[in-house]
Scaffold this active site. Structure first.
Site, PDB file in Angstrom:
ATOM      1  N   GLU A  51      75.804 -80.602  61.190  1.00  0.00           N
ATOM      2  CA  GLU A  51      74.463 -80.172  61.244  1.00  0.00           C
ATOM      3  C   GLU A  51      73.509 -81.358  60.704  1.00  0.00           C
ATOM      4  O   GLU A  51      73.758 -82.036  59.652  1.00  0.00           O
ATOM      5  CB  GLU A  51      74.174 -79.073  59.915  1.00  0.00           C
ATOM      6  CG  GLU A  51      74.659 -77.703  60.428  1.00  0.00           C
ATOM      7  CD  GLU A  51      74.483 -76.755  59.121  1.00  0.00           C
ATOM      8  OE1 GLU A  51      73.442 -77.074  58.460  1.00  0.00           O
ATOM      9  OE2 GLU A  51      75.191 -75.829  59.107  1.00  0.00           O
ATOM     10  N   ASP A  62      65.911 -74.191  50.543  1.00  0.00           N
ATOM     11  CA  ASP A  62      67.053 -75.271  50.068  1.00  0.00           C
ATOM     12  C   ASP A  62      66.669 -75.330  48.510  1.00  0.00           C
ATOM     13  O   ASP A  62      65.629 -75.285  47.904  1.00  0.00           O
ATOM     14  CB  ASP A  62      66.713 -76.469  50.729  1.00  0.00           C
ATOM     15  CG  ASP A  62      67.234 -76.457  52.133  1.00  0.00           C
ATOM     16  OD1 ASP A  62      68.622 -76.376  52.179  1.00  0.00           O
ATOM     17  OD2 ASP A  62      66.525 -76.812  53.325  1.00  0.00           O
ATOM     18  N   TYR A 175      76.634 -67.851  60.952  1.00  0.00           N
ATOM     19  CA  TYR A 175      76.566 -68.704  59.685  1.00  0.00           C
ATOM     20  C   TYR A 175      76.488 -67.378  58.752  1.00  0.00           C
ATOM     21  O   TYR A 175      75.455 -67.120  58.431  1.00  0.00           O
ATOM     22  CB  TYR A 175      75.444 -69.513  59.737  1.00  0.00           C
ATOM     23  CG  TYR A 175      75.123 -70.441  58.507  1.00  0.00           C
ATOM     24  CD1 TYR A 175      75.357 -70.021  57.460  1.00  0.00           C
ATOM     25  CD2 TYR A 175      74.765 -71.750  58.911  1.00  0.00           C
ATOM     26  CE1 TYR A 175      75.132 -71.374  56.279  1.00  0.00           C
ATOM     27  CE2 TYR A 175      74.749 -72.737  57.794  1.00  0.00           C
ATOM     28  CZ  TYR A 175      74.697 -72.585  56.463  1.00  0.00           C
ATOM     29  OH  TYR A 175      74.620 -73.225  55.599  1.00  0.00           O
TER      30      TYR A 175
END
Lengths: 274, 396
Positions: A51, A62, A175
């Protein structure tokens, strides 16, 4: 000719047979473009898919480690076009499937179809857009199909009745987000993780990988019991800080050592999935 | 009427958030729609707005400001007279009650100037909820008094140290925190921004400003106003004032945005003048960004307008031409701050001073029988220290 696109990603993970696929994440251009290229080539030796994050000013999925990596890359002048150039450089020498991880705003600004075209031209195989949920993704999904790119959706422990709909739309892989919260290293995983991943597997026709919080070879071994792949981001990006420190010291041997240390860590993570 | 079932105002709005939050947003919308039509919820909210916050706020004819401008009659909607000193409490009472009635024990909020943080900490105390407020580290210094007020009210204030250390980053931190604690925490967003249903919900809780204005101006003047003027950062006080007048085509709607040191410079928060389409904090809207989609820092003398985005319904009103948006600089706002203080004896918040500055400019160009309503969204106590540093020496 080697296949590319969503099939390349799916096959790379399926081809792991008895082991779990290793999928590291790094920010493009962290700590600068040339060192990032070296890091990507090192990772390519041990990775089934990589990635590549597009650094962004407001990465709200994040945690601190990837925020810092994103900032290092931006400060070194990384941009979306330069990141695509970096991907093309890697693609010229490696067949490892590459997934572009980007927030949705740079996609909107570039133009959905134009960006997909540019990703395909650079040799990328798919995209992850963490703030583009299923309901907003129709245009992007269509463009991904047009350019034969995977659009890898995130599925969360809170997705519940949404799992079926999202998993069915997944291309490349699905995912699974291991826990609530943003990216970042964690000590352990939620007890319901395995049942969740199994549910996603039942709803999906593509492999299922787990990310967020995967920090050590021990974690990888634990997840290898039931996940087709593991994604390691923050624990790798944190080591890029050492690489930046080595870089700014101007000591070439120290830089080589720090990159070698990251490479060694990637090898351990990859082997833990066997 | 907007938003549509996808939470869109024309091409703007929607829900651009990490998947972990999607179920919570779907649930929030269902809870909100259920309670919005529940007479008990409406009764409770009305009683808190009246008995706790002091509504209805007056619509005051500012005769000396009108004389000063020399044109249209200027009315001030006195949101500054609300409990906690600004319109923010209208929304936090609504969302706080929603949190309480859906069994949440804990609320979080982002804040810029600290007004929304104080209003959230206040209702958390009122309803017995735990409260955590995220505030940019730079804003905590600029608005130290509000930080202390929040702590006095029992809230935990967490500095946002990422990015520009202002409202944008406080919002990022609040969203990140919410992703981790979504199962037991209610996020009280302070403006008409964020993912659907927030822009709709905050607008609905703020429309009391426009509903009252409509009744009051008809009572005092026997007709609707010709123009409404309000400042916009995210845009909640403006949306609340404008919304009940959207279908009255003869009423001009004017949002006033912060031009900082000038829209020709790099230091401003003029999203409408200089922004472009994109996604910020969960909705498709207009924002200040570079050619690669990196969000650009905003600047304004007023921490409450120091935001690089704007609510999606405003973006839609601008695009459709129903509302217009005008820039006012730091200096113009500062001048209006002293003007209003000296001719009316009302110290406005620096945010609201932007609206006053534009209203005076516009009034001059209009006939004396035109009616204008300016939303005086907050009082200026919190800004006295900032203004003292800037002009203190000139007052002897």
């Amino acid at each position: 000719m080697t296949m590319r696109g969503q099939t390349a990603i799916e096959q790379a993970i399926r081809n792991c047979y008895k082991r779990t696929a290793f999928i590291p994440f790094v920010s493009a251009g962290d700590p600068n473009e040339d060192v990032s290229y070296r890091i990507l080539l090192e990772l390519a030796q041990f990775s089934d898919v990589i990635e590549v994050g597009i650094p962004y000013s407001d990465p709200l999925a994040d945690g601190p480690a990837i925020q810092a990596g994103s900032l290092r890359a931006l400060q070194a002048g990384m941009t979306l076009p330069k990141a695509l150039r970096l991907i093309a450089r890697v693609r010229a020498v490696s067949d490892v499937p590459l997934v572009v991880f980007t927030y949705v705003n740079p996609v909107v600004q570039y133009g959905v179809d134009a960006l997909m075209q540019a990703c395909a031209d650079a040799g990328a195989d798919g995209l992850i857009i963490p703030d583009l949920p299923f309901e907003e993704s129709a245009e992007t999904r269509e463009a991904a199909v047009r350019h034969d790119l995977a659009l890898i959706p995130l599925i969360s422990l809170t997705s519940h009745e949404r799992v079926q709909m999202i998993a069915a739309s997944a291309t490349g892989f699905a995912y699974c987000v291991s826990s609530l919260g943003v990216t970042g290293e964690r000590a352990s995983f939620a007890t319901e993780l395995r049942a969740f991943v199994d549910a996603v597997k039942r709803a999906s026709s593509v492999p299922v990988a787990v990310g967020f919080g995967v920090s050590s070879p021990l974690h990888v071994r634990e997840l290898a019991e039931f996940a087709d792949g593991v994604i390691v981001g923050s624990a790798i990006v944190r080591r890029c800080e050492d690489i930046q420190n080595a870089l700014s010291s101007g000591d070439a041997a120290r830089l080589d050592d720090s990159i070698e240390a990251l490479s060694q860590f990637a090898r351990e993570l990859s082997e833990a999935g066997r | 009427m907007f938003p549509d079932e996808r939470g869109r105002f024309g091409e703007f709005g929607g829900k651009y958030v990490p998947e972990t939050l999607m179920s919570a947003l779907v649930e929030l919308e269902a809870d909100y729609r259920r309670l919005a039509s529940d007479p008990e919820f409406s009764r409770l909210l009305r009683s808190y707005l009246r008995d706790y916050s002091g509504r209805p706020t007056p619509l005051y004819f500012a005769s000396r400001l009108t004389e000063f401008a020399g044109g249209a009659k200027i009315y001030l909607k006195r949101e500054d007279l609300n409990h906690t000193g600004a319109h923010k409490i209208n929304n936090t009472l609504g969302q706080g009650l929603l949190a309480k009635m859906t069994g949440k024990q804990r609320v979080i909020a982002e804040t810029g100037a600290g007004q929304h943080g104080v209003a959230t900490a206040t209702v958390a105390a009122l309803f017995g909820l735990q409260c955590t407020v995220f505030m940019g580290e730079e804003d905590m210094e600029r608005q130290a008094l509000n930080v202390f007020r929040m702590r006095l009210l029992g809230a935990e204030v967490i500095p946002a140290r990422s990015g520009t250390k202002t409202l944008k980053d406080a919002t990022n931190e609040a969203i990140r925190h919410w992703v981790e604690h979504v199962e037991d925490t209610y996020y009280i967003i302070g403006s008409v921004v964020g993912p659907h249903p927030y822009p709709m919900m905050v607008r609905d809780f703020q429309r009391v400003i426009g509903d009252e204005t409509r009744e009051q101006i008809i009572e005092q003047e026997g007709r609707l106003p010709d123009a409404l003027v309000a400042c916009v950062g995210g845009g909640s006080n403006a949306m609340g004032l404008f919304y009940p007048f959207l279908r009255d085509g003869n009423v001009r709607l004017i949002g006033v945005e912060a031009a900082g040191e000038g829209i020709e410079t790099a230091r401003h928060a003029a999203t409408m003048a200089k922004g472009s389409r994109g996604v910020l904090h969960g909705s498709m809207t207009l924002l200040m960004q570079d050619e690669f989609g990196q969000v650009q820092p905003a600047h304004s003398i007023s921490a409450g307008l120091d935001y690089p985005g704007i609510g999606p319904e405003h973006a839609h009103l601008a695009k459709s031409g129903r509302a217009s948006y005008e820039p006012i600089t730091d200096q113009e706002a500062l001048d209006a701050f002293t003007t209003l203080t000296q001719v009316e004896g009302i110290i406005p918040a620096l945010e609201s001073a932007h609206a006053i500055a534009y209203a005076v400019k516009l009034a001059k160009t209009l006939p004396a029988d035109d009616l204008m309503v300016v939303n005086l969204s907050g009082r200026g106590d919190k800004d006295v220290h900032t203004v003292e540093r800037l002009i203190g020496g000139s007052l002897q």
